[in-house]
Design a protein around this motif. Sequence first.
Motif, mmCIF file in Angstrom:
data_model
loop_
_atom_site.group_PDB
_atom_site.id
_atom_site.type_symbol
_atom_site.label_atom_id
_atom_site.label_comp_id
_atom_site.label_asym_id
_atom_site.label_seq_id
_atom_site.Cartn_x
_atom_site.Cartn_y
_atom_site.Cartn_z
ATOM 1 N N ARG A 7 0.809 -1.234 0.000
ATOM 2 C CA ARG A 7 0.000 0.000 0.000
ATOM 3 C C ARG A 7 0.836 1.274 0.000
ATOM 4 N NH1 ARG A 7 -1.478 1.991 5.320
ATOM 5 N NH2 ARG A 7 -0.543 0.785 7.013
ATOM 6 N N TYR A 8 2.168 1.108 0.185
ATOM 7 C CA TYR A 8 3.035 2.287 0.172
ATOM 8 C C TYR A 8 3.691 2.512 -1.196
ATOM 9 C CZ TYR A 8 2.633 2.126 5.269
ATOM 10 O OH TYR A 8 2.157 2.119 6.565
ATOM 11 N N GLY A 9 3.590 1.508 -2.083
ATOM 12 C CA GLY A 9 4.223 1.628 -3.395
ATOM 13 C C GLY A 9 4.925 0.334 -3.777
ATOM 14 N N CYS A 10 5.802 0.421 -4.800
ATOM 15 C CA CYS A 10 6.513 -0.740 -5.323
ATOM 16 C C CYS A 10 8.015 -0.530 -5.187
ATOM 17 C CB CYS A 10 6.159 -0.968 -6.793
ATOM 18 S SG CYS A 10 4.385 -1.217 -7.084
ATOM 19 N N GLY A 11 8.754 -1.644 -5.155
ATOM 20 C CA GLY A 11 10.177 -1.550 -4.861
ATOM 21 C C GLY A 11 11.107 -1.557 -6.044
ATOM 22 N N GLY A 12 10.581 -1.697 -7.264
ATOM 23 C CA GLY A 12 11.439 -1.739 -8.443
ATOM 24 C C GLY A 12 11.994 -0.377 -8.818
ATOM 25 N N PHE A 13 13.090 -0.402 -9.578
ATOM 26 C CA PHE A 13 13.674 0.844 -10.063
ATOM 27 C C PHE A 13 12.711 1.520 -11.038
ATOM 28 C CE2 PHE A 13 16.311 3.391 -12.932
ATOM 29 C CZ PHE A 13 17.098 4.088 -12.024
ATOM 30 N N GLY A 14 12.506 2.814 -10.865
ATOM 31 C CA GLY A 14 11.619 3.574 -11.743
ATOM 32 C C GLY A 14 10.161 3.544 -11.339
ATOM 33 N N ALA A 15 9.835 2.871 -10.237
ATOM 34 C CA ALA A 15 8.442 2.840 -9.771
ATOM 35 C C ALA A 15 7.958 4.245 -9.431
ATOM 36 C CB ALA A 15 8.328 1.933 -8.545
ATOM 37 N N ASN A 16 6.661 4.469 -9.546
ATOM 38 C CA ASN A 16 6.093 5.788 -9.280
ATOM 39 C C ASN A 16 6.273 6.193 -7.816
ATOM 40 O OD1 ASN A 16 5.158 6.359 -11.888
ATOM 41 N ND2 ASN A 16 3.268 5.221 -11.552
ATOM 42 N N ARG A 17 6.551 7.468 -7.616
ATOM 43 C CA ARG A 17 6.627 8.064 -6.296
ATOM 44 C C ARG A 17 5.888 9.407 -6.322
ATOM 45 N NH1 ARG A 17 7.918 3.672 -5.164
ATOM 46 N NH2 ARG A 17 9.635 2.920 -3.840
ATOM 47 N N HIS A 18 5.412 9.837 -5.187
ATOM 48 C CA HIS A 18 4.734 11.137 -5.056
ATOM 49 C C HIS A 18 3.572 11.272 -6.043
ATOM 50 C CE1 HIS A 18 8.169 12.083 -2.570
ATOM 51 N NE2 HIS A 18 8.998 11.988 -3.593
ATOM 52 N N ASN A 19 2.696 10.233 -6.026
ATOM 53 C CA ASN A 19 1.514 10.259 -6.898
ATOM 54 C C ASN A 19 1.857 10.439 -8.370
ATOM 55 O OD1 ASN A 19 -0.367 9.943 -4.743
ATOM 56 N ND2 ASN A 19 -0.124 12.134 -4.248
ATOM 57 N N GLY A 20 2.905 9.781 -8.801
ATOM 58 C CA GLY A 20 3.289 9.831 -10.209
ATOM 59 C C GLY A 20 4.143 11.017 -10.581
ATOM 60 N N LYS A 21 4.451 11.896 -9.622
ATOM 61 C CA LYS A 21 5.262 13.084 -9.926
ATOM 62 C C LYS A 21 6.755 12.788 -9.891
ATOM 63 C CE LYS A 21 1.755 16.247 -8.092
ATOM 64 N NZ LYS A 21 1.432 17.245 -7.036
ATOM 65 N N GLY A 22 7.104 11.664 -9.293
ATOM 66 C CA GLY A 22 8.508 11.295 -9.214
ATOM 67 C C GLY A 22 8.713 9.828 -9.517
ATOM 68 N N LYS A 23 9.973 9.430 -9.642
ATOM 69 C CA LYS A 23 10.332 8.047 -9.915
ATOM 70 C C LYS A 23 11.271 7.533 -8.819
ATOM 71 C CE LYS A 23 8.315 7.565 -14.005
ATOM 72 N NZ LYS A 23 7.215 6.586 -14.230
ATOM 73 N N HIS A 24 11.171 6.248 -8.554
ATOM 74 C CA HIS A 24 12.031 5.597 -7.580
ATOM 75 C C HIS A 24 13.408 5.413 -8.204
ATOM 76 C CE1 HIS A 24 12.839 1.828 -4.920
ATOM 77 N NE2 HIS A 24 13.136 2.915 -4.247
#
Length: 315
Positions: free
Chosen positions: A48-65
Amino acid sequence: IVEFSLFSSFARQVFAKQLDAYPPQQQHRHWAQICSGNPTNKIRGCDRYGCGGFGANRHNGKGKHMGVDVICADGATVYAPFSGQLSGPIRFFHNGNAIDDGVQIRGSGFCVKLVCIHPIRYHGQIRRGQQLGRMLPMQKVFPGIISHIHVENCDRSDPTHLLTPAVTPFPQQDRQWGTVCSGNPTNEIRGCDRYGCGYYGAPRQNSKRKHRAVDVICADGATVYAPFSGELSGPIKLFHNGNAIDDGVQIRGSGFCVKLVCIHPIRYNGRISKGQILGKMLPMQRVFPGIISHIHIENCDHSDPTSYLEGGKGQ
């Protein structure tokens, strides 16, 4: 035994040719195991906090992991993925929460930040596979998340391909056992103390008999892993007196049969996979104060298991 020795000699010749073909800095183009309990450096999926892969969405799609989240249980032992120079601390959250700690390692052609861990130290040299620190209590900050180490290349490139072996292992590597105890990734054998020595064939009972096992160093309370895949059976009682360390289990499979004693297994029956958590080291210091705490590892046929334990050195 002769046939296996010839095969090992052949394998060494093949490996020597590989060393000639690739310069030293290319010999470890994949990293070692980072977290105890996760021998394959499995990456966190989605929660529920997100995904752990490289490039996964962060900040509601405004950023990338820009890192990779390697699964690691709270409190687990963390190892150096490669040899290098430490620097830190690394503050990822900049808010002083319970997981706002980490360290950088630069060397062997790599530079990486490992975050959400507390390192043993922030400076100095460290070797590949050496204990680096402990996983911090991520569940305190993000309840229900898949606890993990945030692994980020210093240049923010994708480290995913470095986290898994890139070279198909030699067939004889299947004949080697995995790391048995957290904190001892190379399966180091107990030396000598006032109670005796840990190597195979060491004198016992004033030289009236020989040690028909190997003592692998393991701190009281440490996590113990299955050295190979197989079927569990037990309990195994070495002392037959019900003392604090009189417990253990047998594993039979993958061409081996071994008894691991002075541990408390999670279960005594069923299947287990190589590298899976087997149990916990029992409190040996209560029974033998000052001894080098260890797991007694005994082949079912009483043969010498030393050569198989060296497989931990490659992890």
